[in-house]
Design a protein around this motif. Sequence first.
Motif, PDB file in Angstrom:
ATOM      1  N   GLN A  89     -18.796 -55.769  69.064  1.00  0.00           N
ATOM      2  CA  GLN A  89     -18.434 -55.282  70.714  1.00  0.00           C
ATOM      3  C   GLN A  89     -17.522 -56.123  71.014  1.00  0.00           C
ATOM      4  N   LEU A  90     -17.034 -54.369  71.398  1.00  0.00           N
ATOM      5  CA  LEU A  90     -15.697 -54.869  71.625  1.00  0.00           C
ATOM      6  C   LEU A  90     -15.433 -55.133  73.993  1.00  0.00           C
ATOM      7  N   HIS A  91     -15.632 -55.399  74.155  1.00  0.00           N
ATOM      8  CA  HIS A  91     -15.602 -55.185  75.651  1.00  0.00           C
ATOM      9  C   HIS A  91     -13.596 -55.434  76.501  1.00  0.00           C
ATOM     10  N   ALA A  92     -12.828 -54.830  77.789  1.00  0.00           N
ATOM     11  CA  ALA A  92     -12.475 -55.339  78.359  1.00  0.00           C
ATOM     12  C   ALA A  92     -11.963 -54.551  79.519  1.00  0.00           C
ATOM     13  N   CYS A  93     -11.215 -55.742  80.391  1.00  0.00           N
ATOM     14  CA  CYS A  93     -10.853 -55.085  81.690  1.00  0.00           C
ATOM     15  C   CYS A  93      -9.791 -55.876  82.421  1.00  0.00           C
ATOM     16  N   SER A  94      -9.178 -55.432  83.112  1.00  0.00           N
ATOM     17  CA  SER A  94      -7.692 -55.217  83.076  1.00  0.00           C
ATOM     18  C   SER A  94      -7.752 -55.006  84.999  1.00  0.00           C
ATOM     19  N   SER A 115      -6.301 -59.603  82.760  1.00  0.00           N
ATOM     20  CA  SER A 115      -6.945 -59.445  81.405  1.00  0.00           C
ATOM     21  C   SER A 115      -7.981 -60.107  80.947  1.00  0.00           C
ATOM     22  N   VAL A 162     -10.938 -60.117  77.361  1.00  0.00           N
ATOM     23  CA  VAL A 162     -11.490 -58.893  76.597  1.00  0.00           C
ATOM     24  C   VAL A 162     -12.062 -60.053  75.798  1.00  0.00           C
ATOM     25  N   ALA A 163     -13.466 -58.951  75.576  1.00  0.00           N
ATOM     26  CA  ALA A 163     -14.699 -59.888  74.988  1.00  0.00           C
ATOM     27  C   ALA A 163     -15.000 -58.870  73.950  1.00  0.00           C
ATOM     28  N   VAL A 164     -15.210 -60.125  73.027  1.00  0.00           N
ATOM     29  CA  VAL A 164     -15.317 -59.474  71.319  1.00  0.00           C
ATOM     30  C   VAL A 164     -16.243 -60.231  70.812  1.00  0.00           C
ATOM     31  N   ASP A 165     -17.811 -59.880  71.164  1.00  0.00           N
ATOM     32  CA  ASP A 165     -18.718 -60.684  70.690  1.00  0.00           C
ATOM     33  C   ASP A 165     -19.123 -61.646  71.823  1.00  0.00           C
ATOM     34  N   VAL A 208     -13.996 -65.209  74.441  1.00  0.00           N
ATOM     35  CA  VAL A 208     -13.905 -64.060  75.757  1.00  0.00           C
ATOM     36  C   VAL A 208     -12.525 -64.825  75.406  1.00  0.00           C
TER      37      VAL A 208
END
Length: 89
Positions: free
Chosen positions: A48-53, A58, A60-63, A66
């Motif tokens: 599960q990949l989520h990112a915000c900038s 920035s 980035v969260a992967v599983d 963070v």
Amino acid sequence: MWNEIELLLNEDTGQLPVGLGQECGTALYQVDSLLQITSSEKVSVNPQLHACSSRDGSIVAVDRSVALLDSTGLSLLMHIQFGLFPYFI
């Protein structure tokens, strides 16, 4: 667990620069960065990949991992890993 983080610049990747550019007067320059996140364990499902900038940085969260980057994207400010808590009966 996604626990190995490496910041690469476009010189490290060997790819043509594509990304953010900065214009100053008549000069145009560009610096690209790539965040490579790998797992030290065998991966059996897609992460599960989520990112915000934003202008401040920035994230980035992967599983359960963070990563927080600075506003330039060139410095890793923080890396947090959330593990599974032991289950007691």
